[in-house]
Motif scaffolding. Structure first.
Motif, PDB file in Angstrom:
ATOM      1  N   ILE A 158     -12.215   4.074  -9.184  1.00 51.23           N
ATOM      2  CA  ILE A 158     -10.958   3.897  -8.456  1.00 51.23           C
ATOM      3  C   ILE A 158     -11.192   2.993  -7.250  1.00 51.23           C
ATOM      4  CG2 ILE A 158      -9.124   5.040  -7.165  1.00 51.23           C
ATOM      5  CD1 ILE A 158      -9.527   7.479  -8.935  1.00 51.23           C
ATOM      6  N   ASN A 159     -10.482   1.872  -7.228  1.00 52.32           N
ATOM      7  CA  ASN A 159     -10.536   0.928  -6.117  1.00 52.32           C
ATOM      8  C   ASN A 159      -9.145   0.782  -5.508  1.00 52.32           C
ATOM      9  OD1 ASN A 159     -13.280   0.295  -6.629  1.00 52.32           O
ATOM     10  ND2 ASN A 159     -12.651  -1.152  -8.220  1.00 52.32           N
ATOM     11  N   PHE A 160      -9.105   0.183  -4.328  1.00 56.70           N
ATOM     12  CA  PHE A 160      -7.821  -0.169  -3.711  1.00 56.70           C
ATOM     13  C   PHE A 160      -7.531  -1.610  -4.086  1.00 56.70           C
ATOM     14  CE2 PHE A 160      -4.928  -1.273  -0.196  1.00 56.70           C
ATOM     15  CZ  PHE A 160      -4.033  -0.214  -0.304  1.00 56.70           C
ATOM     16  N   GLY A 161      -6.517  -1.780  -4.917  1.00 56.61           N
ATOM     17  CA  GLY A 161      -6.253  -3.100  -5.477  1.00 56.61           C
ATOM     18  C   GLY A 161      -4.977  -3.734  -4.968  1.00 56.61           C
ATOM     19  N   ALA A 162      -4.443  -4.646  -5.751  1.00 62.25           N
ATOM     20  CA  ALA A 162      -3.276  -5.439  -5.362  1.00 62.25           C
ATOM     21  C   ALA A 162      -2.001  -4.598  -5.429  1.00 62.25           C
ATOM     22  CB  ALA A 162      -3.158  -6.649  -6.286  1.00 62.25           C
ATOM     23  N   PRO A 163      -0.979  -4.976  -4.672  1.00 60.98           N
ATOM     24  CA  PRO A 163       0.302  -4.267  -4.736  1.00 60.98           C
ATOM     25  C   PRO A 163       1.016  -4.536  -6.061  1.00 60.98           C
ATOM     26  CG  PRO A 163       0.490  -6.201  -3.336  1.00 60.98           C
ATOM     27  CD  PRO A 163      -0.965  -6.078  -3.695  1.00 60.98           C
ATOM     28  N   GLY A 164       2.044  -3.720  -6.278  1.00 62.06           N
ATOM     29  CA  GLY A 164       2.853  -3.930  -7.471  1.00 62.06           C
ATOM     30  C   GLY A 164       3.032  -2.692  -8.307  1.00 62.06           C
ATOM     31  N   ALA A 165       1.989  -1.868  -8.411  1.00 60.26           N
ATOM     32  CA  ALA A 165       2.076  -0.680  -9.265  1.00 60.26           C
ATOM     33  C   ALA A 165       2.429   0.581  -8.489  1.00 60.26           C
ATOM     34  CB  ALA A 165       0.752  -0.477  -9.997  1.00 60.26           C
ATOM     35  N   CYS A 166       2.626   0.467  -7.164  1.00 56.86           N
ATOM     36  CA  CYS A 166       2.968   1.628  -6.348  1.00 56.86           C
ATOM     37  C   CYS A 166       4.043   1.211  -5.349  1.00 56.86           C
ATOM     38  CB  CYS A 166       1.738   2.172  -5.635  1.00 56.86           C
ATOM     39  SG  CYS A 166       0.998   1.015  -4.447  1.00 56.86           S
ATOM     40  N   LEU A 167       4.403   2.103  -4.441  1.00 56.86           N
ATOM     41  CA  LEU A 167       5.471   1.830  -3.495  1.00 56.86           C
ATOM     42  C   LEU A 167       5.039   0.926  -2.345  1.00 56.86           C
ATOM     43  CD1 LEU A 167       7.037   5.411  -3.243  1.00 56.86           C
ATOM     44  CD2 LEU A 167       7.819   3.476  -4.627  1.00 56.86           C
ATOM     45  N   SER A 168       3.750   0.887  -2.029  1.00 55.70           N
ATOM     46  CA  SER A 168       3.295   0.134  -0.868  1.00 55.70           C
ATOM     47  C   SER A 168       3.214  -1.365  -1.160  1.00 55.70           C
ATOM     48  CB  SER A 168       1.918   0.630  -0.428  1.00 55.70           C
ATOM     49  OG  SER A 168       1.371  -0.193   0.566  1.00 55.70           O
ATOM     50  N   PHE A 209       1.236  -3.241   0.494  1.00 56.73           N
ATOM     51  CA  PHE A 209      -0.092  -3.647   0.947  1.00 56.73           C
ATOM     52  C   PHE A 209      -1.173  -3.488  -0.127  1.00 56.73           C
ATOM     53  CE2 PHE A 209       2.235  -2.151   4.705  1.00 56.73           C
ATOM     54  CZ  PHE A 209       2.238  -3.314   5.455  1.00 56.73           C
ATOM     55  N   GLY A 210      -0.943  -2.655  -1.114  1.00 57.04           N
ATOM     56  CA  GLY A 210      -1.936  -2.449  -2.160  1.00 57.04           C
ATOM     57  C   GLY A 210      -1.822  -1.067  -2.759  1.00 57.04           C
ATOM     58  N   CYS A 211      -2.535  -0.863  -3.877  1.00 56.88           N
ATOM     59  CA  CYS A 211      -2.433   0.390  -4.623  1.00 56.88           C
ATOM     60  C   CYS A 211      -3.812   0.827  -5.118  1.00 56.88           C
ATOM     61  CB  CYS A 211      -1.517   0.221  -5.845  1.00 56.88           C
ATOM     62  SG  CYS A 211       0.104  -0.497  -5.484  1.00 56.88           S
ATOM     63  N   PHE A 212      -3.998   2.119  -5.280  1.00 59.44           N
ATOM     64  CA  PHE A 212      -5.186   2.641  -5.945  1.00 59.44           C
ATOM     65  C   PHE A 212      -5.069   2.376  -7.439  1.00 59.44           C
ATOM     66  CE2 PHE A 212      -4.998   5.453  -2.162  1.00 59.44           C
ATOM     67  CZ  PHE A 212      -6.249   5.168  -1.643  1.00 59.44           C
ATOM     68  N   GLU A 213      -6.202   2.018  -8.058  1.00 53.04           N
ATOM     69  CA  GLU A 213      -6.175   1.702  -9.481  1.00 53.04           C
ATOM     70  C   GLU A 213      -7.551   1.954 -10.103  1.00 53.04           C
ATOM     71  OE1 GLU A 213      -5.180  -2.419  -9.747  1.00 53.04           O
ATOM     72  OE2 GLU A 213      -6.973  -3.092  -8.705  1.00 53.04           O
ATOM     73  N   ASN A 214      -7.548   2.295 -11.403  1.00 53.66           N
ATOM     74  CA  ASN A 214      -8.783   2.407 -12.184  1.00 53.66           C
ATOM     75  C   ASN A 214      -9.185   1.016 -12.648  1.00 53.66           C
ATOM     76  OD1 ASN A 214      -7.344   5.318 -13.237  1.00 53.66           O
ATOM     77  ND2 ASN A 214      -9.463   5.397 -12.523  1.00 53.66           N
ATOM     78  N   LEU A 227      -3.441   7.701 -12.675  1.00 53.55           N
ATOM     79  CA  LEU A 227      -4.871   7.469 -12.508  1.00 53.55           C
ATOM     80  C   LEU A 227      -5.690   8.426 -13.367  1.00 53.55           C
ATOM     81  CD1 LEU A 227      -5.254   6.929  -8.648  1.00 53.55           C
ATOM     82  CD2 LEU A 227      -5.472   5.204 -10.439  1.00 53.55           C
ATOM     83  N   LEU A 228      -6.841   7.930 -13.854  1.00 55.15           N
ATOM     84  CA  LEU A 228      -7.735   8.728 -14.694  1.00 55.15           C
ATOM     85  C   LEU A 228      -8.947   9.203 -13.899  1.00 55.15           C
ATOM     86  CD1 LEU A 228      -7.728   6.430 -17.865  1.00 55.15           C
ATOM     87  CD2 LEU A 228      -6.372   8.513 -17.497  1.00 55.15           C
ATOM     88  N   PRO A 229      -9.591  10.283 -14.337  1.00 56.45           N
ATOM     89  CA  PRO A 229     -10.811  10.740 -13.664  1.00 56.45           C
ATOM     90  C   PRO A 229     -11.928   9.707 -13.758  1.00 56.45           C
ATOM     91  CG  PRO A 229      -9.919  12.480 -15.065  1.00 56.45           C
ATOM     92  CD  PRO A 229      -9.157  11.223 -15.391  1.00 56.45           C
TER      93      PRO A 229
END
Length: 615
Positions: free
Chosen positions: A463-473, A475-480, A429-431
């Motif tokens: 930074i939003n809470f988005g769709a799953p796939g890029a993290c372990l959960s 249910f969804g992932c944080f993403e820029n 994630l970026l600032p």
């Protein structure tokens, strides 16, 4: 609302407020008050937060709100979030009653975009992001300063939308004890006691407070029961003037909040246990009439636990080291600051830390009709490298009582450790970064004031809470994945008619996610706050009227939260030489409304408080 319609609405609102310049705002911007300096001696107040150093209010260019002890006492507010939500440009969201998850939106920005300090000690959560407002006690607060607009060039990371600084009581005068007791409906109770004073070179204060309430059913559809709270808080301060040039201060606060909330399983008595502690030590030296230095070391710790289910425990520790130098020469003021911040989060399986080192430079100029403020800062983050921010502001008093202001600034916030290393996180994630511009026009004459501020803050890498796939959960992932535009128009006005103080503020805002074209969740586009108070015999009587347009519960703007209007009444008097009484009724009309979907806000509430002060 499209841009054209918003412009028309702003124009109509501007004409309306100019026509009714008999309304006021208790907390005005620094620019407004500068216009009144000649007519109001009380405007010699000092503001600390705008440039992180004592500054006469008449020299402040930032959009500043001041809340003093009298306003706090008359407010009858249960929490500091309730008090701040009555100020211009501030909006509240809460999932239940006092003590439950609370967010404050400053100029429509996420709660994590406001930097919060208690007696100069930085408070933040590396789990949720932003200050834990539900854990900050109001009882021992002496003064609050709100700075709207980016302040990262002064404070570093997080101050994308502004800064809120909370000051506890400082001893002054002879030894003064106090005791207070209060009661309200829903078995609400309050006990407080403390003392303050000054003896020779030593000043001191100590305060204790206990609040409790049976509460109301904050989520009827989930778990029908009453959700109350219990809060214990303490604060202390000791200051010692070593000589005419040197002073040391030690401050500390502690809050322990146990708030019931409605979980996912009916019949369970769920609790949120929130503890917040701050400790700060500082040394101030006035080496010459022109040159001064301030050195401070501080730490805040926040612990949040959910019991009995689901099991959850999060602990944030934040340490800060600051060395600030200031040089004044005629109309010029120069500042140079070195700062180090260390964050650490324990939230299983996370046990991570990071640090930031910053260098900040500032220049201020005040002469005649012209005021200038320039700031530049470079932060070196242990994970994200260099981040440079800047700010420039100018004020021009072009006619008696009139002043125009303009400002621009950049800001950033690095992702929280939870956003990067939890099961929902992404280390890459970026600032988040913000760019703000604003202009203002302010007029003041005698007891009348009028101010208009137009602002636009663009936030990238949101930074939003988005769709799953890029993290372990799953249910969804944080993403820029977002870009936001936080733009709006704020009107504030003041007047006194026949001994009645009238006040008003109107916010027309459009906090929009540019990636989706939708409005940001839980933020109204129109907020109107009116107030009036006067004295009748020995009583001070007041009324407040707050109106908010509808909001959207979700980012897709498919679930609507209705607008609402609230009326609050209060009365206070001195019943004996050292006894004061306050009576307050909030939500007089018993209006049913929600600040978060499924969580009804407090219905009609009344409170009676009695306080003895050994003057």
């Amino acid at each position: 609302m499209n841009r054209l319609n918003m412009g028309r609405a702003c124009a109509r609102a501007g004409l309306s407020l100019v026509a009714m310049a008999s309304l006021s705002a208790w907390a005005q911007s620094g620019a407004e008050r500068l216009a009144l300096a000649a007519a109001a001696p009380r405007l010699s107040e000092v503001v600390v937060t705008a440039v992180r150093a004592p500054q006469p209010l008449t020299d402040v260019l930032a959009d500043v709100t001041l809340i003093d002890r009298d306003q706090i006492a008359q407010s009858g507010a249960v929490t500091i979030a309730d008090l701040l939500a009555r100020q211009p440009g501030v909006e509240l969201s809460r999932s239940g009653g006092p003590g439950t998850a609370t967010s404050l939106f400053l100029r429509g920005a996420e709660t994590r975009f406001t930097a919060v300090y208690i007696d100069g000690v930085r408070v933040d959560s590396q789990s949720t992001g932003g200050a834990p407002w539900e854990a900050i006690a109001l009882g021992q607060v002496e003064r609050i300063e709100i700075v709207r607009g980016p302040a990262a060039a002064v404070y570093g990371s997080d101050a994308v939308a502004g800064v809120v600084q909370i000051f506890t009581r400082q001893g002054d005068g002879p030894f003064t004890p106090y005791v207070g007791i209060g009661a309200g409906n829903r078995r609400t109770g309050k006990l407080e006691a403390g003392f303050s004073g000054k003896q020779g070179a030593l000043d001191y204060s100590l305060g204790l407070q206990r609040d409790m309430s049976r509460g109301h059913d904050s989520h009827p559809g989930s778990n029908p029961d009453r959700d109350g709270y219990r809060q214990t808080a303490a604060s202390g301060r000791i200051g010692l003037r070593l000589n005419e040039a040197h002073r040391v201060d030690l401050t500390g606060t502690y809050t322990d909040m146990d708030a019931q909330y409605d979980g996912f399983l009916p019949g369970l008595d769920d609790h949120g246990l929130n503890r917040l502690a701050t400790l700060g030590a500082s040394w101030t030296a006035q080496w010459s009439p022109a040159y001064s230095t301030r050195l401070s070391v501080s730490e805040s710790q926040q612990r949040y636990e959910m019991v009995p289910t689901p099991p959850y425990l999060s602990r944030t520790r934040l340490r800060n080291y600051l060395l600030q130098n200031q040089w004044k020469e005629g109309a010029h003021t120069f500042t140079g600051t070195l700062e180090r911040r260390e964050d650490h989060l324990v939230n299983a399986p996370i046990d991570q830390g990071r640090h930031q080192d910053g260098l900040a430079l500032g220049y201020g100029y005040v002469a005649g009709a012209h005021t200038v403020q320039l700031n530049l800062r470079h932060d070196r983050d242990s994970e994200f490298g260099g981040q440079t921010t800047g700010g420039v502001a100018y004020g021009f008093a072009f006619a008696p009582g009139w002043r125009a202001t303009a400002a621009a600034g950049t800001a950033f916030r690095v992702p929280t450790l939870y956003q990067r290393f939890s099961e929902y996180g992404q280390p890459a994630l970026l600032p988040e970064k913000g760019r703000n511009v604003e202009i203002g026009l302010h007029w003041g004459q005698a007891a009348s004031r009028l101010g208009v501020t137009l602002y636009r803050n663009r936030v990238s890498n949101l930074i939003n809470f988005g769709a799953p796939g890029a993290c372990l959960s799953p249910f969804g992932c944080f993403e820029n994945a977002g870009k936001a535009r936080l733009q709006g128009l704020t009107f504030m006005a003041a007047h006194q008619v026949a001994g009645v103080n009238l006040s008003a503020s109107l916010d027309l805002q459009q906090p929009k996610n540019l990636a989706t074209g939708t409005l940001l969740a839980r933020r109204a586009q129109r907020l109107l706050k009116l107030a009036a108070d006067t004295r009748v015999a020995q009583w001070r009587l007041g009324a407040e009227w707050h109106l908010a347009s509808h909001r959207w519960e979700n980012a897709a703007n498919t679930s609507r939260l209705g607008g609402y209007g609230l009326v609050n009444l209060y009365a206070s008097t001195t019943v004996a030489r050292q006894w004061d009484v306050l009576v307050r009724v909030d939500n007089v009309g018993d209006r049913s409304y929600q600040l978060a979907q499924g969580y009804p806000a407090l219905p009609r509430s009344f409170f009676v408080g009695l306080r003895w002060t050994g003057r």
